[in-house]
Design a protein around this motif. Structure first.
Motif, PDB file in Angstrom:
ATOM      1  N   TYR A  27       0.831  -1.205   0.000  1.00 48.16           N
ATOM      2  CA  TYR A  27       0.000   0.000   0.000  1.00 48.16           C
ATOM      3  C   TYR A  27       0.863   1.253   0.000  1.00 48.16           C
ATOM      4  O   TYR A  27       1.809   1.396   0.778  1.00 48.16           O
ATOM      5  CB  TYR A  27      -0.954   0.050   1.202  1.00 48.16           C
ATOM      6  CG  TYR A  27      -1.736   1.339   1.167  1.00 48.16           C
ATOM      7  CD1 TYR A  27      -2.785   1.492   0.270  1.00 48.16           C
ATOM      8  CD2 TYR A  27      -1.353   2.435   1.940  1.00 48.16           C
ATOM      9  CE1 TYR A  27      -3.469   2.688   0.167  1.00 48.16           C
ATOM     10  CE2 TYR A  27      -2.026   3.638   1.845  1.00 48.16           C
ATOM     11  CZ  TYR A  27      -3.078   3.765   0.951  1.00 48.16           C
ATOM     12  OH  TYR A  27      -3.730   4.964   0.833  1.00 48.16           O
ATOM     13  N   ASP A  28       0.488   2.196  -0.857  1.00 45.49           N
ATOM     14  CA  ASP A  28       1.195   3.466  -1.000  1.00 45.49           C
ATOM     15  C   ASP A  28       0.148   4.508  -1.386  1.00 45.49           C
ATOM     16  O   ASP A  28      -0.561   4.345  -2.380  1.00 45.49           O
ATOM     17  CB  ASP A  28       2.261   3.319  -2.092  1.00 45.49           C
ATOM     18  CG  ASP A  28       3.086   4.591  -2.297  1.00 45.49           C
ATOM     19  OD1 ASP A  28       2.520   5.696  -2.275  1.00 45.49           O
ATOM     20  OD2 ASP A  28       4.305   4.456  -2.493  1.00 45.49           O
ATOM     21  N   GLY A  29       0.035   5.566  -0.587  1.00 52.75           N
ATOM     22  CA  GLY A  29      -0.960   6.597  -0.857  1.00 52.75           C
ATOM     23  C   GLY A  29      -0.787   7.252  -2.207  1.00 52.75           C
ATOM     24  O   GLY A  29      -1.774   7.586  -2.880  1.00 52.75           O
ATOM     25  N   VAL A  43      -2.725   5.808  -9.556  1.00 51.23           N
ATOM     26  CA  VAL A  43      -3.126   4.633 -10.339  1.00 51.23           C
ATOM     27  C   VAL A  43      -4.523   4.147  -9.956  1.00 51.23           C
ATOM     28  O   VAL A  43      -5.264   3.629 -10.789  1.00 51.23           O
ATOM     29  CB  VAL A  43      -2.092   3.489 -10.163  1.00 51.23           C
ATOM     30  CG1 VAL A  43      -2.499   2.257 -10.971  1.00 51.23           C
ATOM     31  CG2 VAL A  43      -0.701   3.962 -10.564  1.00 51.23           C
ATOM     32  N   GLY A  44      -4.881   4.346  -8.710  1.00 51.46           N
ATOM     33  CA  GLY A  44      -6.171   3.870  -8.237  1.00 51.46           C
ATOM     34  C   GLY A  44      -6.045   2.593  -7.434  1.00 51.46           C
ATOM     35  O   GLY A  44      -4.954   2.044  -7.253  1.00 51.46           O
TER      36      GLY A  44
END
Length: 196
Positions: free
Chosen positions: A49-51, A57-58
């Motif tokens: 997970y990366d904000g 990208v979504g």
């Protein structure tokens, strides 16, 4: 009502004791007249997970697939390994991604609060994943608002805990399993899914 229960392990490792536990729980739930779906998280690969990734990208399609599976089941059982006294990065990452979906007219984290959860774990050591299970409960209950049953199945010395058929070798482990399954099926039977 025949409850629908989703079962998966927080480990995808070949020979994982928690995959063995998930398989055994599925068998017991089926014998208890539940409609069981067992999945492997390796079939739903996700990036870390990366904000920024989410913004640019979504949310990955596999996150929506996993969320749909949760929504479709009255109960969720998670077999939780213990990594450094906590839960696996795979499991935490999966829960983090699913928590990022909020549909229109839906409260935050609502998807996690529609089903009843049960947890268990197996480790080769003395603690039987208990430290990992406590951390998992913290994530599920305090962060995501899940209803998690107090009964847990904790399998220590897992290398000797399963026989050649995948059943438990120790009577006290088998008793805990039976108690968890009975309560789980009972509580899941009272859950009302949106489409029911």
């Amino acid at each position: 009502m025949k409850p629908k229960i989703l079962v998966f392990s927080g480990s995808t490792r070949k020979g994982s004791y928690n995959k063995m536990l998930a398989k055994l729980v599925s068998k017991h739930l089926t014998h208890a007249k539940a409609d069981v779906t067992t999945i492997c998280l390796s079939d739903y690969p996700l990036p870390l997970y990366d904000g920024d990734l989410e913004e640019n990208v979504g949310i990955p399609e596999n996150v929506f697939k996993l969320r749909a599976l949760i929504e479709a089941h009255h109960g969720i059982f998670i077999a939780c390994p213990e990594y450094n006294s906590s839960i696996t990065p795979l499991l935490k990452n999966t829960l983090d991604w699913i928590s990022r979906i909020q549909l229109p007219d839906e409260e935050p984290l609502q998807v996690f609060q529609k089903s009843v959860y049960a947890v268990g774990g197996a480790t080769p050591g003395v603690y039987g994943s208990m430290r990992g299970l406590l951390h998992l409960r913290t994530v599920l209950e305090m962060s995501l608002g899940c209803l998690v049953l107090p009964e847990m199945i904790s399998i220590n010395f897992a290398a000797k805990a399963f026989d050649e058929n995948g059943d438990l070798t120790k009577a006290h482990h088998a008793k805990r399993m039976q108690k968890l399954v009975e309560r789980f099926v009972k509580e899941a039977s009272h859950v009302k899914l949106q489409d029911n």
